[in-house]
Write an enzyme that holds these catalytic residues in place. Structure first.
Site, PDB file in Angstrom:
ATOM      1  N   ASP A  13     149.374  22.404  74.540  1.00 58.06           N
ATOM      2  CA  ASP A  13     150.112  21.342  75.601  1.00 58.06           C
ATOM      3  C   ASP A  13     150.955  22.097  76.557  1.00 58.06           C
ATOM      4  O   ASP A  13     151.890  21.784  76.980  1.00 58.06           O
ATOM      5  CB  ASP A  13     150.924  20.420  74.651  1.00 58.06           C
ATOM      6  N   LYS A  16     147.417  22.851  80.696  1.00 54.05           N
ATOM      7  CA  LYS A  16     146.283  23.717  81.163  1.00 54.05           C
ATOM      8  C   LYS A  16     145.312  22.739  81.896  1.00 54.05           C
ATOM      9  O   LYS A  16     144.618  23.402  82.656  1.00 54.05           O
ATOM     10  CB  LYS A  16     145.499  24.299  79.727  1.00 54.05           C
ATOM     11  N   GLY A  40     143.047  17.962  73.835  1.00 57.69           N
ATOM     12  CA  GLY A  40     142.700  17.182  75.178  1.00 57.69           C
ATOM     13  C   GLY A  40     143.766  17.295  75.996  1.00 57.69           C
ATOM     14  O   GLY A  40     144.830  18.101  76.215  1.00 57.69           O
ATOM     15  N   HIS A  41     143.188  17.187  77.280  1.00 61.20           N
ATOM     16  CA  HIS A  41     144.172  17.331  78.589  1.00 61.20           C
ATOM     17  C   HIS A  41     143.775  16.413  79.804  1.00 61.20           C
ATOM     18  O   HIS A  41     142.706  15.629  79.647  1.00 61.20           O
ATOM     19  CB  HIS A  41     143.963  18.664  79.254  1.00 61.20           C
ATOM     20  N   GLN A 226     144.002  24.310  72.696  1.00 58.92           N
ATOM     21  CA  GLN A 226     145.018  24.573  71.966  1.00 58.92           C
ATOM     22  C   GLN A 226     145.820  25.876  72.503  1.00 58.92           C
ATOM     23  O   GLN A 226     145.775  25.806  73.673  1.00 58.92           O
ATOM     24  CB  GLN A 226     144.846  24.880  70.486  1.00 58.92           C
TER      25      GLN A 226
END
Length: 432
Positions: A13, A16, A40-41, A226
């Site tokens: 988090d 990225k 996720g992003h 991650q």
């Protein structure tokens, strides 16, 4: 020109998504090399938000090839849903812009179920890890246990029944022991048959594809999920993910040799957050922690879970620099610190009356360490949208320089807002 590996230097988090998207314009190929749809992003492009969990960031950029490597575990239903969701946003995913390793492991419904069963049991016994319940861990277990169903198996349904039998011999024994109903052979066959037609067009021999492209001079961006402190070996075990998240996995998870990796960029938040259970030495359970969470919009992209917030931990990031061989960092969310009277940075820990300079591997010791801080003066001016050093307050620059010195790595990029262009470029990783 060089290839670039992007890794998280904390507990994930770190922001990225924005950095990978920024770099993807300079890349020809974007490769996802580990994890699953538990990470996720969010990418914001021309005001449109794209939430990605499994697909590499390159899929939203025209003319880029996105690759899912063999180190990723793939839930085919989640993959199809993500492809369809992007299609509804006007992004068409075809074999022209997405390839999937034929030897990547599949996540099945029985993996998701087992993940949930275990986490529920752990909650009752006080040993909860805080997984996303998406089947990632059980799928990696089957991969290591040599009973996994892989993408290539969808192409040969004739040999699939024996592989499903082998898988169910293990899983049904587990389920009986846990008091759960067994899974039928036909249910798994039907599940796999239902997705084969959608997944197989993207299948490729990824290691060979990447080797050929490398020899042609293509710029390759390796995208990790991650963060380093969630690595199965180097993280805060057992409160970790089920794969190696460090830069070395970019080679193993894509089929390219380590000599092809190039620049290692560690994405690093200007403070610290983590989601889920586990140790967090600099966590703040006060109004400053609340301030960081609200100002930084600290909620998980995949789960929506509130992130725990704390001061920057230079000792942890220094470990990440070593474990990854980080060349330089991208420091993100500096703007979240605007307005604070003072800032603290953790430089080490106290353990049993002794000061140490790293987080020990022992679970008990990780839970016992107390942070050793230095204090810096904050700044009142805004850093939001700064695109050159001259736009930053003097104290903000001092903070950045202190971070560089403490972690032993230079800042290559500095992010000052969620907008991709609000970035101060010190070193272009592709040109280093």
């Amino acid at each position: 020109m060089t290839n670039v590996v992007v890794v998280g230097s904390q507990w994930g988090d770190e922001g990225k998504g924005k950095i990978v998207d920024w770099l993807s314009e300079r890349a020809d190929i974007v490769v996802r090399f580990q994890g699953g749809h538990n990470a996720g992003h969010t990418l914001v492009i021309d005001g449109v938000s794209y939430k990605l969990s499994l697909l590499p960031s390159g899929v939203v950029r025209p003319g880029k090839l996105a690759v899912i490597g063999n180190g990723v575990v793939i839930d085919p239903h989640a993959l199809i849903a993500e492809i369809d969701k992007l299609a509804a946003q006007g992004v068409k995913i075809t074999p022209e812009n997405l390839r999937i390793a034929d030897n990547a492991t599949l996540i099945l419904s029985l993996h998701r179920e087992l993940d949930g069963i275990r986490e529920d049991a752990a909650s009752n016994s006080g040993t909860k890890i805080g997984t996303t319940r998406r089947g990632i861990g059980p799928a990696y277990e089957d991969k290591v246990g040599r009973r996994a169903i892989r993408v290539m198996d969808l192409a040969d349904l004739g040999t699939l029944p024996a592989k499903v039998d082998r898988l169910l011999t293990h899983h049904n024994a587990l389920r009986r022991g846990l008091g759960e109903t067994e899974v039928s052979h036909q249910a798994i066959m039907d599940e796999l048959s239902a997705v084969a037609e959608r997944v197989l067009p993207f299948m490729d021999t990824v290691w060979l594809l990447l080797d050929r492209q490398r020899r042609k001079g293509a710029r390759i961006l390796f995208e990790g999920a991650q963060g380093t402190l969630l690595d199965i070996d180097h993280g805060t075990y057992p409160f970790v993910t089920s794969s190696n998240t460090v830069a070395g996995q970019a080679a193993a998870g894509s089929g390219m040799g380590p000599g092809s990796l190039g620049y290692i960029l560690g994405i690093t938040k200007a403070y610290t957050t983590r989601v889920g259970e586990g140790p967090f030495p600099t966590e703040l359970d006060d109004e400053i922690g609340q301030f960081l969470g609200e100002r930084g919009h600290e909620f998980g992209t995949v789960t929506g879970r509130k992130r725990r917030c704390g001061w920057f931990d230079a000792a942890l990031v220094r470990q990440s620099v070593a474990a990854n061989g980080i060349t330089g960092i991208a420091l993100t969310k500096l703007d979240v610190l605007d307005g604070l009277d003072e800032l603290k940075i953790c430089v080490g820990y106290m353990l049993d009356g002794q000061e140490i300079d790293h987080l020990p591997a022992s679970q008990a010791q990780q839970a016992s360490v107390k942070p050793v801080y230095i204090t810096l003066e904050g700044w009142k001016e805004s850093t939001v949208g700064a695109r050159k050093w001259a736009d930053l307050p003097a104290q903000a620059i001092k903070y950045v320089r202190q971070v560089e010195e403490l972690i032993g790595a230079p800042v290559a990029l500095l992010s000052t807002s969620p907008e991709r262009d609000d970035t101060i470029l010190v070193t272009d990783p592709f040109e280093d």
